[in-house]
Design a protein around this motif. Structure first.
Motif, short mmCIF file in Angstrom:
data_model
loop_
_atom_site.label_atom_id
_atom_site.label_comp_id
_atom_site.label_asym_id
_atom_site.label_seq_id
_atom_site.Cartn_x
_atom_site.Cartn_y
_atom_site.Cartn_z
N LYS A 114 0.81 -1.22 0.00
CA LYS A 114 0.00 0.00 0.00
C LYS A 114 0.84 1.27 0.00
O LYS A 114 0.58 2.19 -0.80
N PRO A 115 1.90 1.39 0.86
CA PRO A 115 2.71 2.61 0.79
C PRO A 115 3.35 2.84 -0.58
O PRO A 115 3.35 3.98 -1.07
N ALA A 126 -0.03 10.66 2.10
CA ALA A 126 -0.89 9.54 2.46
C ALA A 126 -0.07 8.29 2.75
O ALA A 126 -0.40 7.50 3.64
N ALA A 127 1.02 8.10 2.00
CA ALA A 127 1.89 6.95 2.22
C ALA A 127 2.53 7.02 3.60
O ALA A 127 2.63 6.00 4.32
N LEU A 128 2.97 8.21 4.01
CA LEU A 128 3.57 8.37 5.33
C LEU A 128 2.53 8.11 6.43
O LEU A 128 2.85 7.53 7.48
N THR A 129 1.30 8.53 6.19
CA THR A 129 0.23 8.24 7.14
C THR A 129 0.00 6.73 7.24
O THR A 129 -0.17 6.18 8.34
N THR A 130 -0.02 6.06 6.10
CA THR A 130 -0.18 4.61 6.09
C THR A 130 0.94 3.93 6.85
O THR A 130 0.72 2.99 7.64
N ILE A 131 2.19 4.39 6.65
CA ILE A 131 3.33 3.80 7.35
C ILE A 131 3.20 4.00 8.85
O ILE A 131 3.44 3.09 9.65
N ALA A 132 2.80 5.21 9.26
CA ALA A 132 2.66 5.50 10.69
C ALA A 132 1.60 4.61 11.34
O ALA A 132 1.81 4.04 12.42
N LYS A 133 0.45 4.48 10.68
CA LYS A 133 -0.62 3.67 11.26
C LYS A 133 -0.27 2.18 11.23
O LYS A 133 -0.61 1.44 12.16
N SER A 134 0.40 1.74 10.16
CA SER A 134 0.83 0.34 10.10
C SER A 134 1.83 0.02 11.20
O SER A 134 1.79 -1.05 11.81
N ALA A 135 2.75 0.95 11.45
CA ALA A 135 3.73 0.76 12.52
C ALA A 135 3.05 0.69 13.88
O ALA A 135 3.48 -0.06 14.76
N PHE A 136 1.98 1.46 14.06
CA PHE A 136 1.24 1.39 15.33
C PHE A 136 0.52 0.05 15.48
O PHE A 136 0.49 -0.54 16.57
N ARG A 137 -0.08 -0.42 14.38
CA ARG A 137 -0.89 -1.65 14.47
C ARG A 137 -0.03 -2.90 14.66
O ARG A 137 -0.49 -3.88 15.24
N LEU A 270 11.13 -6.56 -4.52
CA LEU A 270 10.31 -7.18 -5.58
C LEU A 270 8.95 -6.51 -5.68
O LEU A 270 8.39 -6.37 -6.77
N CYS A 271 8.39 -6.09 -4.55
CA CYS A 271 7.11 -5.39 -4.59
C CYS A 271 7.26 -4.07 -5.34
O CYS A 271 6.39 -3.70 -6.14
N ASP A 272 8.35 -3.37 -5.11
CA ASP A 272 8.58 -2.08 -5.77
C ASP A 272 8.75 -2.27 -7.27
O ASP A 272 8.12 -1.59 -8.08
#
Length: 475
Positions: A114-115, A126-137, A270-272
């Motif tokens: 997703k990021p 939005a990617a940085l927000t996704t990273i922050a929330k993923s790191a919290f979860r 590989l994802c990138d």
């Protein structure tokens, strides 16, 4: 009415149809309405299917460690012919090592999907927000279910559920099965220390299979930091940076860097690359070359991944692979290094193959993947508390110990059943039980942990601007 030659009419009709998004009747293929907005999504369902295979391989490996450790060697002796399951490639599911590496790679791949998609579409914030929330979860989503599994293993220990495993004829089961060491107060304190050891040192005693969860947790944050640090880079610069990080860990001889850090970063890389439309179009436009490359990669990976855990000198093929150990840094672990090379090659073949990705995306593999974490958490307790009773019986009466004078004690362990029919019934029955328990775990326990994690996220995170009620923030 303007009359034009047939060729210009066909060209005009072709472009009008492409602009409208209607199918081009000259080829029968649908065309996108906006040709500048190409689809940058890739098939990711196969990742879930491969995750299910990884969890199955981990379980099979532990069965081999418990009752047929010879499968980790190329043969049972220097002069003996190898058994069928000791032959190259056929031995891979039973000798292990590759299962945890598969989990590590998939962690990197999934955490980056997703990021990277947001970064490539220009939504860096939005990617940085996704990273922050993923790191919290990530911590609660790992720690909560693992702690529940740990408490269950502790309860089974208090009820003497591992009593048969502690006195059976399998060295590995005896050494890895916990036992009570004192009264209830001592055991409760021991549980708290065991929880601490699980997430600080990675050495749980009640459920030793949880040792890998701490590296997985650390690895997730390695992935998030890498994505955050490279999110403003161009694609090629980011890919080069991730490759350099991968190479840095590969050249290290620290503990299991090839199992964890290298695999995390390889998954991100590989994802990138796979999310680049130009790359996918280039590969898919050359199907014959792609099939040759992917088949060669998978075949070579399966061969070198067969490198045995011990007694390499027993077979010519393992001695041949052993000659290339100079490729690794000093003081490394050759079996794990060869398994790492194997998975690098095999998953690259999967990644290049739409056919294999379709296979791993079917409902069976997807179901196995959804329950993979639950299988990982529950199989150790079910193996030592349930399957051992299928194999050894419910009584510990056959166990005895002699204490000769001036000599070490002589232990008479409970022997395993020699009835082949009991084995053919017990193991499939136990696997069925394992996956039923895993499905219930995913449906109820894991879902509850996800609900608690969402509640914590809503409690601790600021609402984004579009989520705030009108007038919020006004004084």
């Amino acid at each position: 009415m303007i009359f034009l030659p047939k060729a210009p009419q066909a060209i005009i009709r072709h472009f009008l149809l492409r602009f409208a998004g209607a199918p081009d009747t000259s080829t029968g293929a649908p065309r996108p309405a906006n040709m500048s907005a190409r689809d940058n999504r890739q098939n990711i369902k196969w990742v879930e299917g491969v995750r299910g295979v990884a969890s199955f391989l981990v379980v099979v490996t532990h069965l081999a460690r418990a009752w047929d450790y010879g499968l980790f060697w190329p043969s049972d002796g220097p002069e003996e012919a190898p058994r069928l399951l000791q032959l190259p490639i056929l031995r891979i599911p039973f000798q292990g090592r590759i299962g945890v590496m598969m989990f590590s790679f998939l962690t990197g791949y999934v955490c980056a999907i997703k990021p990277l998609r947001q970064i490539k579409s220009g939504q860096t914030s939005a990617a940085l927000t996704t990273i922050a929330k993923s790191a919290f979860r990530r911590p609660p989503r790992l720690i909560m279910p693992a702690t529940i599994a740990l408490v269950i293993a502790w309860l089974v220990t208090q009820l003497d559920g591992f009593q048969v495993a502690k006195v059976c004829d399998s060295d590995w089961l005896r050494d890895s099965s916990p036992a009570r060491e004192g009264g209830l107060g001592h055991e409760m304190l021991r549980l708290m220390w065991d929880f601490q050891n699980s997430w600080i040192h990675g050495t749980p005693s009640y459920d030793e299979h949880q040792w890998a969860l701490l590296p997985f947790l650390k690895g997730a944050f390695l992935i998030y930091m890498t994505l955050a640090a490279t999110c403003y880079m161009k694609f090629r610069a980011r890919a080069l940076t991730i490759f350099v990080l991968w190479a840095w860990f590969w050249c290290s001889n620290d503990w299991k860097t090839e199992t964890f850090e290298c695999m995390f970063l390889y998954g991100v890389l590989l994802c990138d690359i796979g999310s680049e439309v130009d790359f996918r179009e280039y590969v898919n436009s050359r199907p014959k070359a792609r099939r040759i490359v992917q088949t060669s990669l998978i075949a070579l990976g399966l061969y070198v991944g067969s490198y045995p855990e011990g007694n390499i000198e027993f077979a010519a093929w393992s001695r041949g692979i052993d000659q290339f150990n100079f490729l690794f840094p000093a003081d490394n672990d050759p079996p794990k290094r060869w398994s790492a090379i194997a998975w690098h090659l095999i998953v690259l073949g999967f990644w290049l193959s739409p056919t294999l990705q379709t296979i791993f995306s079917n409902k069976l593999f997807m179901w196995l993947g959804r329950n993979s974490f639950a299988v990982y958490l529950t199989h150790g307790t079910l193996l030592r508390a349930v399957l051992v009773r299928f194999i050894y019986g419910f009584s510990i009466a056959p166990f005895s110990m002699e204490r000769p004078e001036n000599a070490d004690p002589i232990y008479h362990w409970i022997p395993r059943t020699q009835n082949w029919f009991a084995w053919t019934v017990a193991i499939p029955l136990w696997f069925s039980m394992l996956y039923v328990v895993a499905h219930l775990w995913t449906t109820y326990v894991d879902a509850w942990c996800a609900k608690v994690t969402r509640w914590l996220e809503e409690l601790m995170f600021e609402k984004e601007e579009e989520e705030k009620p009108r007038g919020a923030g006004l004084v």
